[in-house]
Motif scaffolding. Sequence first.
Motif, PDB file in Angstrom:
ATOM      1  N   SER A 131      -5.624  -5.789   6.414  1.00 28.41           N
ATOM      2  CA  SER A 131      -4.341  -5.096   6.361  1.00 28.41           C
ATOM      3  C   SER A 131      -3.537  -5.576   5.148  1.00 28.41           C
ATOM      4  N   GLU A 133      -4.739  -6.913   2.437  1.00 32.68           N
ATOM      5  CA  GLU A 133      -5.427  -6.453   1.241  1.00 32.68           C
ATOM      6  C   GLU A 133      -5.086  -4.988   0.951  1.00 32.68           C
ATOM      7  N   GLU A 134      -5.017  -4.167   2.005  1.00 37.42           N
ATOM      8  CA  GLU A 134      -4.679  -2.748   1.822  1.00 37.42           C
ATOM      9  C   GLU A 134      -3.258  -2.597   1.287  1.00 37.42           C
ATOM     10  N   LYS A 135      -2.331  -3.403   1.841  1.00 40.08           N
ATOM     11  CA  LYS A 135      -0.939  -3.319   1.393  1.00 40.08           C
ATOM     12  C   LYS A 135      -0.834  -3.711  -0.077  1.00 40.08           C
ATOM     13  N   GLU A 137      -3.218  -3.477  -2.320  1.00 42.87           N
ATOM     14  CA  GLU A 137      -3.835  -2.403  -3.101  1.00 42.87           C
ATOM     15  C   GLU A 137      -2.878  -1.214  -3.235  1.00 42.87           C
ATOM     16  N   ASN A 138      -2.195  -0.865  -2.126  1.00 43.34           N
ATOM     17  CA  ASN A 138      -1.236   0.247  -2.185  1.00 43.34           C
ATOM     18  C   ASN A 138      -0.114  -0.068  -3.153  1.00 43.34           C
ATOM     19  N   LEU A 139       0.388  -1.270  -3.066  1.00 44.29           N
ATOM     20  CA  LEU A 139       1.464  -1.690  -3.955  1.00 44.29           C
ATOM     21  C   LEU A 139       0.991  -1.676  -5.397  1.00 44.29           C
ATOM     22  N   LYS A 140      -0.219  -2.121  -5.587  1.00 42.33           N
ATOM     23  CA  LYS A 140      -0.792  -2.162  -6.935  1.00 42.33           C
ATOM     24  C   LYS A 140      -0.938  -0.749  -7.488  1.00 42.33           C
ATOM     25  N   SER A 141      -1.386   0.166  -6.673  1.00 37.35           N
ATOM     26  CA  SER A 141      -1.569   1.537  -7.157  1.00 37.35           C
ATOM     27  C   SER A 141      -0.220   2.183  -7.460  1.00 37.35           C
ATOM     28  N   LYS A 142       0.831   1.846  -6.705  1.00 40.16           N
ATOM     29  CA  LYS A 142       2.165   2.383  -6.989  1.00 40.16           C
ATOM     30  C   LYS A 142       2.680   1.848  -8.317  1.00 40.16           C
ATOM     31  N   ALA A 149      -9.332  -0.261  -9.227  1.00 45.31           N
ATOM     32  CA  ALA A 149      -9.095  -1.166  -8.098  1.00 45.31           C
ATOM     33  C   ALA A 149      -9.771  -2.498  -8.366  1.00 45.31           C
TER      34      ALA A 149
END
Length: 175
Positions: A131, A133-135, A137-142, A149
């Motif tokens: 969870s 790691e996903e957060k 990654e999401n923050l990184k993509s924003k 990735a």
Amino acid sequence: QGLLRSDSIPEVGEDAAATVDMAETLSEEEQDELRKELAKVEEEIQTLSQVLAAKEKHLAEIKRKLGINSLQELRQNITKSWQDVTSTTAYKKTSETLSQAGQKASAAFSSVGSVITKKFEDVRNSPTFKSFEEKVENLKSKVGGSKPAGGDFGEVLNSAANASATETIAEQTQE
């Protein structure tokens, strides 16, 4: 005849009276014979000492000609002593025991390393870490947009910090 006598000869440090008694029991002839024998033995000892000194001098000369010095002799003596020590049963047993202990310690460290690696894998596969790691990654993509990735954790944290700062500035400008 003097050497075959069964009388005891006084030892060094024995009572002086015992020595005097012994001399009084010897006849003049026996005392003369013993004095001659004493002189002869002392002369032989002196001769042997001179021969030994000459042999030692000759030995030193041979070593000098061969280029053998004290340091080389010391090295040879140490090497020989070390070989003597390593050939003893006690050394062999101690060496074997230490070798076994080293192997057991190595196996134990390897086992501990495996356990730690497994624990890290368990943590990485846990739902909480996934969870997180996903957060990230999401923050990184924003923040990063179209970057691929992955990347190292430091880059991800820097991106998260930048995104947080950008959001704070955007909120302040809206107010």
